[in-house]
Design an enzyme around this catalytic site. Structure first.
Site, PDB file in Angstrom:
ATOM      1  N   LYS A  89       0.910  -1.191   0.004  1.00  0.00           N
ATOM      2  CA  LYS A  89       0.147  -0.077   0.112  1.00  0.00           C
ATOM      3  C   LYS A  89       0.916   1.110  -0.035  1.00  0.00           C
ATOM      4  CE  LYS A  89      -3.864   1.679   2.660  1.00  0.00           C
ATOM      5  NZ  LYS A  89      -4.726   1.620   4.013  1.00  0.00           N
ATOM      6  N   SER A 163      -9.447   1.433   3.132  1.00  0.00           N
ATOM      7  CA  SER A 163      -8.841   1.937   2.325  1.00  0.00           C
ATOM      8  C   SER A 163      -7.808   1.363   1.453  1.00  0.00           C
ATOM      9  CB  SER A 163      -8.059   3.242   3.086  1.00  0.00           C
ATOM     10  OG  SER A 163      -6.872   2.668   4.053  1.00  0.00           O
ATOM     11  N   SER A 187      -9.533  -1.199   7.255  1.00  0.00           N
ATOM     12  CA  SER A 187      -9.144  -1.326   5.989  1.00  0.00           C
ATOM     13  C   SER A 187      -8.556  -2.450   5.451  1.00  0.00           C
ATOM     14  CB  SER A 187      -8.306   0.197   5.878  1.00  0.00           C
ATOM     15  OG  SER A 187      -9.071   1.071   6.081  1.00  0.00           O
TER      16      SER A 187
END
Length: 615
Positions: A89, A163, A187
C-alpha cells in the site's frame, strides 16, 4: 480500471506461497526470468497500482537476494519467501521509491524501507509495486483517490472497499502472492470481504509502523492480504516482531493460545444490521449455520458496547488524530486533498483537548466491557461488512455508506483486538460475502488455526483468480508456533484426566494424539495421587500413546513448577522422528512401580482397572 487482458497473463498468476516455494526448488536459477514474466503481466494503466518497480529497482532487489542466498550457501531454508513478489500500500516507505498516500502534493522519496518491508526482503520477498488507497487511508470504500476508484474484482460497478483497495485488488487477481495494507477502522478487512480474499488484522504493535504514514497512530496496524490463511499467517510471522524505533510497538507476552479449543464457542451480536441488503443477511445466516453444524457453539451477546465504540472513531474526538496525522498538507494546501477526506480531517478541528480526554475515558470503559464480554469465547463472529454499494451509490452518499461498511470493524483497534476476515460464500448476484473472527490481542494464531479449517471446508475460488485451492494446501499443517511449547503428555494430563485442567487453565490447546518411538517403557508409579505413570526410555520398549499440546511460552514455566518428583520434563522422540518436550520419569522410581508397557498407554491401563475380573 484496465482489464487484466490488456497484458499477457503471467504463468504464475494466483500462486500461493507453497507454489512459489515449489517453483524455485524446481528452478532455483530462474529468478530474473520469473520476475520478468511477472512484471510483464502488469499494466501501467491499471489504477490499482500507483507505482511499479523500475527495471533498476527490481535488479537491485535481485542482486541483494542473490547475496543472501550466497550467504546461506545456496540453501533456501532461511529464505522462505525467496523470489516471491508482493505489493505494498502506498503509505509505506520503500527506499528510493516515492510515497504518496494517494496525494501527489504530499509525495516524497523514502530514504529507507519501512521495518516490515525490510523484514520481508530479508526473508527473500521481492516488492514489485505500490498500490492505490483511499487518500491518507481515510475511508473504507476505495473511491477517495486522485488516481481513480479501484473497481471490485468481481463486478466493476461495485466498490472494492478501502482504504487498502489496490492491495486487495492486485492480490485477488493473483498478480502477487500477498500484499500489505493498513487497518485503522477496517481497511484490511472490508476490501478482503469485497474481493474474496483473506484479510489479517494483526494485534496492534505486532507489525511495526516505522516507515508507515500514520492515519491514527494509536490504532494503526499493518495488515496482510493473502489467498490462503496459511499464507497470511506465514507473512505475519515473517514481518512481525518488536521494533524499538516504533513507540507503539510491543513484545508478544506469549500468554495467549495459539489454536482454538476442540469445541469452540463463538459470540454473535444479539442484533444485526444489514441496511436492507437481503443477500448479505442471507449469506451471513448461512455462514452461522455452517459454523453450528461444524460443532461451533454460537452464543448471542449484547452488541451495544461494540456499536458505541465503533461510532467513536469517526463521530468523536478520535477524528482529530487524523487531523494531526495529515499535518502540513491540510494546513498549507487543503485544495490538494480529496474533498471528502478533507472534510473528514477538518472535523478534527471541532474538538478540544478536553474532548480528547473524555473520548479516551469512554474508549477505555467500552473497551473493558467488550473484553469482558469476550471472556469465555474463542472469538466473536460478525459479517465483514453488512452490505456493499455500487460506485455510483458512493458518489451520492460518500460518508453515510462508508460509515455503514464499518459497523462491524471500527471498534476492533480501539478495543485492542485481533481480527481475521475470511471468505464465506458467493452471493446470488456473484459478489463475495465474508465473515470476520475477532478475538483479544495476541490471539492471531488461534484465529488462523480456525481460519485454516474454515477455508478447507469451503469450495470457493482463490480470490478472483478462478483457481481452486489445491489439495496440497489442505495437507499443509500449522507450524509449531514460537509463542508456545509443544509438550507430550502421557498420563494424568491427558484429555479428561484429573490434571488436564493444569493445561487448559493456561490456554494450552490439544494438537493431536500420536505415539512415541518404540523405545519407551511405561510404569504405574506407586503411592501417587492422583495416579500417575512414569515414562522411561529403555531397551525392549514399545510405542506409547501420548497427546501433544501447545502451551503458551509464558505459561510453560509455571506448568513445569507444578510437576512433582520423580517426574520431570525432558525431550521425547515421537514415532515419526519429531523431538518434543514431554513427561519423563527418573529411573529410580520404577523399582516399586508396575510395568504397564503392554497396555500401550495410560488410558488402556486405567480402563483395565475398571473392568471386572473374570474368573
Amino acid at each position: 480500471m484496465a482489464s487484466v487482458s490488456d497484458t499477457a497473463a503471467s504463468p504464475f498468476r494466483g500462486f500461493t506461497l507453497r507454489e512459489w516455494q515449489q517453483h524455485y526448488r524446481n528452478a532455483p536459477d530462474s529468478l530474473r526470468t520469473t520476475l520478468s514474466l511477472v512484471m510483464g503481466s502488469l499494466s501501467q494503466s491499471d489504477n490499482a497500482w500507483i507505482y511499479l518497480a523500475t527495471a533498476e529497482q527490481l535488479e537491485a532487489q535481485i542482486l541483494h537476494l542473490e547475496t543472501l542466498r550466497a550467504q546461506a550457501e545456496g540453501s533456501l531454508s532461511t529464505l522462505p519467501l525467496f523470489g516471491v513478489p508482493f505489493a505494498v500500500k502506498d503509505n509505506m516507505d520503500i527506499a528510493g521509491w516515492p510515497t504518496t498516500a494517494a496525494c501527489p502534493a504530499f509525495a516524497y522519496t523514502a530514504e529507507t524501507d519501512a521495518t516490515v518491508i525490510a523484514r520481508l526482503k530479508a526473508k527473500g520477498a521481492i516488492v514489485i509495486g505500490k498500490t492505490n488507497l483511499d487518500q491518507f487511508a481515510t475511508g473504507l470504500v476505495g473511491t477517495r483517490s486522485p488516481f481513480g476508484a479501484v473497481a471490485n474484482t468481481f463486478n466493476p460497478d461495485y466498490v472494492s472497499g478501502g482504504s487498502s483497495s489496490g492491495s486487495a485488488s492486485v492480490l485477488a487477481r493473483g498478480l502477487v502472492a500477498f500484499s500489505l495494507g493498513t487497518d485503522t477502522a477496517g481497511s484490511g478487512r472490508v476490501p478482503a470481504g469485497f474481493n474474496n480474499v483473506i484479510g489479517l488484522k494483526p494485534t496492534k504493535g505486532w507489525l511495526s509502523n516505522t516507515g508507515v504514514v500514520p492515519a491514527c497512530r494509536l490504532n494503526d496496524s499493518v495488515s496482510i492480504f493473502a489467498l490462503t490463511v496459511a499464507d497470511a499467517q506465514a507473512v505475519a510471522h515473517a514481518a512481525g516482531g518488536y521494533d524499538a524505533a516504533d513507540a507503539y510497538s510491543r513484545k508478544n507476552p506469549h500468554t495467549a493460545p495459539v489454536a482454538m479449543s476442540p469445541h469452540p464457542r463463538f459470540a454473535v451480536p444479539d442484533s444485526l444490521e444489514f441496511f436492507g441488503d437481503a443477500l448479505a443477511e442471507f449469506e451471513f445466516d448461512q455462514a452461522l449455520e455452517r459454523l453450528n453444524s461444524s460443532g461451533i457453539t454460537l452464543v448471542p451477546v449484547d452488541f451495544t458496547p461494540f456499536r458505541e465504540l465503533a461510532e467513536q472513531l469517526y463521530y468523536g474526538a478520535w477524528v482529530a488524530e487524523r487531523t494531526v496525522a495529515v499535518g502540513e498538507i491540510f494546513e498549507e494546501s487543503p485544495e490538494a486533498m480529496d474533498p471528502v477526506v478533507r472534510g473528514i480531517v477538518a472535523n478534527g478541528l471541532n474538538y478540544t483537548a478536553c474532548d480528547a480526554w473524555r473520548a479516551e475515558y469512554l474508549r477505555a470503559e467500552l473497551s473493558r466491557k467488550i473484553n469482558l464480554t469476550l471472556e469465555g469465547f474463542d472469538a466473536l463472529v460478525v459479517p465483514t461488512s453488512p452490505t456493499i454499494r455500487t460506485q455510483q451509490e458512493l458518489v451520492q452518499e460518500p460518508v453515510l455508506y462508508n460509515s455503514q461498511f464499518g459497523i462491524y470493524t471500527n471498534f476492533t483497534n480501539l478495543a485492542d483486538l485481533s481480527a481475521l476476515a475470511l471468505p464465506s460464500s458467493l452471493r446470488a448476484d456473484g459478489l463475495p460475502a465474508g465473515i470476520t473472527l475477532i478475538a483479544p490481542a495476541w490471539h492471531d494464531d488461534a484465529l488462523a488455526s480456525f481460519g485454516r479449517h474454515w477455508q478447507r471446508s469451503l469450495s470457493l475460488p482463490l480470490g478472483a483468480t478462478g483457481r481452486a485451492m489445491k489439495s496440497e494446501e489442505f495437507m499443509t499443517s500449522a507450524p509449531v508456533s514460537a509463542a508456545s511449547v509443544r509438550i507430550a503428555v502421557v498420563g494424568a494430563h491427558l484429555t479428561g484426566m484429573p490434571l488436564n485442567f493444569q493445561l487448559t487453565s493456561r490456554n494450552a490447546v490439544r494438537v493431536e494424539q500420536t505415539t512415541t518411538a518404540a523405545t519407551y517403557k511405561l510404569y504405574a508409579l506407586a503411592n501417587t495421587q492422583p495416579p500417575k505413570p512414569g515414562l522411561v526410555r529403555a531397551e525392549g520398549g514399545s510405542a506409547i500413546i501420548v497427546e501433544l499440546w501447545d502451551i503458551p511460552l509464558a505459561r510453560f514455566g509455571e506448568f513445569v513448577a507444578e510437576i512433582p518428583a520423580p517426574l520431570g520434563i525432558g525431550s521425547l522422540e515421537l514415532a515419526d522422528g519429531r523431538i518434543v518436550k514431554g513427561f519423563i520419569c527418573e529411573p529410580w522410581a520404577t523399582g516399586e512401580a508396575t510395568d504397564i508397557t503392554a497396555f500401550g498407554g495410560w488410558r488402556s491401563y486405567i480402563q483395565s482397572l475398571k473392568s471386572p475380573v473374570k474368573s
